[in-house]
Design a protein around this motif. Structure first.
Motif, PDB file in Angstrom:
ATOM      1  N   SER A   1       0.824  -1.212   0.000  1.00 49.86           N
ATOM      2  CA  SER A   1       0.000   0.000   0.000  1.00 49.86           C
ATOM      3  C   SER A   1       0.857   1.260   0.000  1.00 49.86           C
ATOM      4  O   SER A   1       0.465   2.280  -0.578  1.00 49.86           O
ATOM      5  CB  SER A   1      -0.927   0.000   1.216  1.00 49.86           C
ATOM      6  OG  SER A   1      -0.194   0.141   2.420  1.00 49.86           O
TER       7      SER A   1
ATOM      8  N   VAL B   1      -5.558  -3.728   0.167  1.00 45.81           N
ATOM      9  CA  VAL B   1      -4.682  -2.596  -0.133  1.00 45.81           C
ATOM     10  C   VAL B   1      -5.445  -1.279  -0.237  1.00 45.81           C
ATOM     11  O   VAL B   1      -5.001  -0.265   0.317  1.00 45.81           O
ATOM     12  CB  VAL B   1      -3.864  -2.874  -1.408  1.00 45.81           C
ATOM     13  CG1 VAL B   1      -3.071  -1.638  -1.822  1.00 45.81           C
ATOM     14  CG2 VAL B   1      -2.919  -4.053  -1.187  1.00 45.81           C
TER      15      VAL B   1
ATOM     16  N   THR C   1      -4.470   1.894   1.983  1.00 39.24           N
ATOM     17  CA  THR C   1      -3.951   3.073   1.282  1.00 39.24           C
ATOM     18  C   THR C   1      -4.790   4.305   1.585  1.00 39.24           C
ATOM     19  O   THR C   1      -4.258   5.405   1.777  1.00 39.24           O
ATOM     20  CB  THR C   1      -3.923   2.832  -0.236  1.00 39.24           C
ATOM     21  OG1 THR C   1      -3.158   1.662  -0.521  1.00 39.24           O
ATOM     22  CG2 THR C   1      -3.324   4.017  -0.969  1.00 39.24           C
TER      23      THR C   1
END
Length: 289
Positions: A14, A252, A256
């Protein structure tokens, strides 16, 4: 300890989107990636020589390894970096990249002969639904470009990245499971560096502003995603089914988005939070024994 490898992988992977956003104001995407791949290859070569690691057993295997590296390091990273350079928020780029597990699950059956159980399909579907929920907050239907701040070419680049990493995962599982991890990774980076050198010379000015922020982003990307996350990804593909490994990518986007919230003040609404929870549930259903 191996149970924590997916968690570490998701975090390291990420941060690649965050590093791209930090560094791209100071260099064009192919130039940035050429420098990254070249330095990574040089460091890895020194480690290989010192540790006297083995190399692929044949030129045929080496060529397969090189192609898989081009798919993931050029197709995927090149697409993501281009999308972010064209104005796409790092969180949104991660969200689109999160579509990869669904594509991998569909393709794993005819390409690899893997059987995906009904509960895994449900998990994959929930993951996709979660991503759509998070993505919905980024839509701007009043804009001519559909999304605020970037045009259709950014979307094309992001989806090209998804197709490339899907192809890389399947190709790696089918043709590269016998590759020595460290030397195989070196070959992949060298192949990517060569292609990026051609792309940078052909399409970019190769101008770089060597600011502290750019240098930090560059070396974070080299040591964390490039060395850390990619090695973990190759190990997991070698150990597990491609569809199960791919389902980790559903984690992810929310990770993120959280990082982007703290670093870049990208806000998270109720729909995004619900989407994260749904995606997490989908991942659990897809990878649980």
């Amino acid at each position: 300890m191996t149970r924590y490898i997916p968690i570490l992988f998701v975090f390291l992977w990420s941060t690649g989107f965050i590093g791209a956003k930090l560094g791209l104001p100071f260099a064009e995407p192919y130039t940035f990636l050429f420098i990254r791949m070249t330095i990574t290859s040089a460091i890895l070569l020194v480690v290989l020589l010192v540790l006297k690691k083995s190399w692929p057993s044949s030129w045929k295997l080496s060529s397969h390894v090189a192609l898989s590296g081009v798919l993931i390091h050029c197709g995927y990273l090149g697409g993501v970096f281009t999308a972010i350079k064209l104005g796409m928020p790092s969180g949104l780029a991660a969200l689109i990249a999160g579509l990869q597990p669904l594509l991998t699950a569909f393709a794993a059956q005819p390409v690899l002969g893997e059987k995906v159980k009904p509960v895994q399909w449900l998990g994959l579907s929930l993951g996709l639904a979660g991503i759509v929920l998070v993505l919905s907050e980024k839509l701007d239907l009043a804009s001519n470009n559909l999304f605020d701040g970037f045009g259709p070419w950014a979307v094309v680049a992001a989806f090209f990245a998804v197709l490339s990493i899907t192809a890389s995962s399947l190709y790696q599982k089918k043709y590269c499971t016998d590759m020595p991890l460290m030397s195989g990774t070196f070959i992949q980076y060298c192949a990517a560096a060569l292609l990026y050198s051609i792309a940078a010379v052909s399409f970019e000015t190769m101008a770089v502003q060597w600011t502290g922020q750019f240098i930090f982003a560059l070396f974070w990307l080299i040591f964390m995603p490039s060395f850390g996350a990619i090695s973990l990804l190759m190990w997991m593909i070698k150990q597990g089914e491609a569809s199960k490994v791919a389902s980790l990518f559903y984690m992810v986007p929310p990770v993120t988005a959280l990082e982007a919230f703290f670093l870049f003040d990208e806000t998270l609404g109720l729909a995004a939070l619900i989407g994260m929870a749904v995606a997490s549930l989908g991942v659990w259903m897809a990878v649980k024994k």
